[in-house]
Scaffold this active site. Sequence first.
Site, short mmCIF file in Angstrom:
data_model
loop_
_atom_site.label_atom_id
_atom_site.label_comp_id
_atom_site.label_asym_id
_atom_site.label_seq_id
_atom_site.Cartn_x
_atom_site.Cartn_y
_atom_site.Cartn_z
N TYR A 133 0.81 -1.22 0.00
CA TYR A 133 0.00 0.00 0.00
C TYR A 133 0.84 1.28 0.00
CZ TYR A 133 -3.78 -3.16 1.32
OH TYR A 133 -4.69 -4.18 1.34
N THR A 134 2.07 1.18 0.45
CA THR A 134 2.89 2.39 0.57
C THR A 134 3.83 2.53 -0.62
OG1 THR A 134 4.58 1.23 1.85
CG2 THR A 134 2.81 2.30 3.09
#
Length: 856
Positions: A133-134
């Site tokens: 997600y990052t």
Amino acid sequence: MSSDAPERFDPETGIAAEVETARIEREMEQSYIDYAMSVIAGRALPDARDGLKPVHRRILYAMHQSGISARSAHRKSSSIVGETMGDYHPHGDSAIYNALARMAQDFSMRNPLVDGQGNFGSVDGDPPAAMRYTEARMSPIAEELLDNIEMDTVEFTANYDDRLSEPAVLPAAFPNLLVNGSSGIAVGMSTNIPPHNLGEVIDATIHLIHHPECTVEDLMNHVQGPDFPTGANIVGQNAIYKAYKTGRGRVRVRAEFDVQDDRIVITELPFQTNKARLVERIADNVNAGTIEGIRDLRDESDRDGIRVVVELKRGANPDIVKNQLLEHHLESTFGVINLALVDGQPQVLTLKETLHEYLEHRRTVVRRRSQYELDEKRDRAHILEGRLRALEQVDDVVDIIRNSTDRDNAKAALRGEHVVESDERGESLPTFDFSEDQANHIVAMQLGSLTSLESDEIEDEYESVQERIERLQTILNNPDELDAVVEDELATIRDKYADERRTRIIEDDGTVTHEDLIAQEDVVVVVTEDDYIKRMSLEDFRSQHRGGKGIIGTSLKDGDTVSSVYVANTHDYLLYFTSHGQVYQLKTYQIPEMSRTARGKSAVNLLELDDGEQITAVVNTAEMDIDDDEERYFTMVTQSGYIKRTSVNSFQNIRSTGIIAISLGADDKLIDVEVTDGNRDIILGTRKGMAIRFNEGDVRSVGRSARGVHGIKLEDTDAVAALAAVDDDQDDWVLTVTEHGYGKRTDIDRYRQQSRNGKGLIDIKTNERNGHVCEVETVGISDELFMMSRKGQILRTPVDDISTVGRNTMGVIVMDLEDTDTVASVDTHPRTDDSSEADSGDGESESENATATTPS
């Protein structure tokens, strides 16, 4: 395996063919040592040179190799982790991601090395979001760690599968070990290095370059102490000194909070404190009765910062509650263990040793880079020499190429390996002895490169390459030149990335203060119109006879000029009065110490000045060394002639944001301030050479916000230039200096006392030669003069070198200025032993016209 190699196992039974007997204690000991050293050198401890552990170094290098720079788009963290793990770091992906996330946390790193996008954790202990997600990329300052890595600046080693190579250390353009710190647990040892302020660390490194024999105390004049990304306060200087002196110590870190009548507001926490857990523990202690007097507890923190509000019960003593919170929660201890790898071996380092290891590394990097570039430039010069020779005999070269059977034949002919007997016209062709590289480039030349313009460009490039070769040879052959390059590059990093300290150092009973470590010495302080400020040792300036040109005292940026110069002791408190009528205070040693050729540091980094606010007067509080029962005043004058007197007791609590010193009218500004005792005579000097003397009792004492009264009547185009206070015990003359470098001494008695707000008397002629008056001072026989020009020249000269003449006179040359330069500021100081004999300088004789008309 070779056929004659011994078989280690029996192919039929699988039992070892050879058995070696060993003592189990010795085998376990050796195996444990091997394992321990593997953990120490390969996992847990940072390298003293670049401040990185292998995992952090490999992450940054993998990003560099993948083109994930500060200017590129963010890349998925999972992609970065995968490339790092697959190419350089064959360990668990979670360990790599945790290391990546930490480098992106601005509450963990003083200068984050990764620019993260997404949830990378928080001060509440929240873990980062999953790596899918990052996103991340290198931060701009991280690129400085890898700068010039392609120029053979560091050693490379094979990666874990011998498929690729990786750097053993990064070039590291700044001292990352101290700037970002490090922590880790190895086998039998651990490291815990606090982060520091980039600007302070670089200033200390530069100081070490110039003073290799310096002590830790000297370096602490630049590095005040750790500078945590979360701010807060360090209690006491003694623990910092011990940690820097020995490499080990315990530093008390205290939260920043504001104690109010009914609440305590916490705004900064000690480094590595979990805020959510802290709030929970406070609540538990309140419920358990360990802490009394708290009725409510709220966490109002947001993206703008931390704010934990502790509401107090009615009647609770805020100081008692504060002390309870400090005892249990708001103060922690940071154990400093400055352990790092030096030549692959763990070593506890002092502050000086840490900077020395980094400095030696940078010298090696610059030396290797210079050698690499020198080799490239020499190769390029060799090619250009061949092209220039070819252009000088272009017809013969073209004929050889045209009459050769193929490219290889042409190259061989240019190298002189065979002769082209004749061209199509039957003429013999000369032979050449070009090198192989030169021949290759000549054959590859296009027809367009045979033009005269192209020839000029090649000659220009050749000259440029030769100049660069000479410069690189100078760097490689001269250690001082190499150090100058290291210093310049460090200064560039400092100017680009340094910011203000976040962690304050507060004193505690029984501690060695920062001031205790600073030697008491007289210094020269320079301030410019753009509010750049610095200090230099008084010993940097030898006394000259009047009429000298002085020496350079500061460098200036375009459009800036010097505004003032003054002499003070490093331990003096200085009050800075500004054009807006405000006053600020600062210790002299807090002003950055720099060389005569340095520009200085912006005063807004030291004083909270408003836009357009300039320092116009400085008062040294050492001049107020008086008995408790004696009254002292600040007597101030503005350029429009207003004068006021205010008790120094009104200036006891000067805030960091300053306090008002005088109210100013439109287009008026504060010009000068003197300390008086209520009985002094005041002399006001104007730009057009007028002066008035009156007793300060004619000006009643008023509050800080008052404007004052008229001190002198001015002509429409005149303005006050200076204020002088007469000390009957020490002062014998009035010294007047004009902007073109002329000046004179006149007996104080020649200035008769008048009533305030008169027109005054003629003090000095302000004609085309002299220019306007810029300074009026009262001086004694033991004083010396410091004059500084707008362009940064400083002249130190004895006052008694200046002629004593009447009032209405021309004066003599005091400072020899360039045609486009003028005097900016003058300060007087008691003469020291080293200035008792002035250099001859460029002084002129006393035969100038020192007297003119008789004083009126």
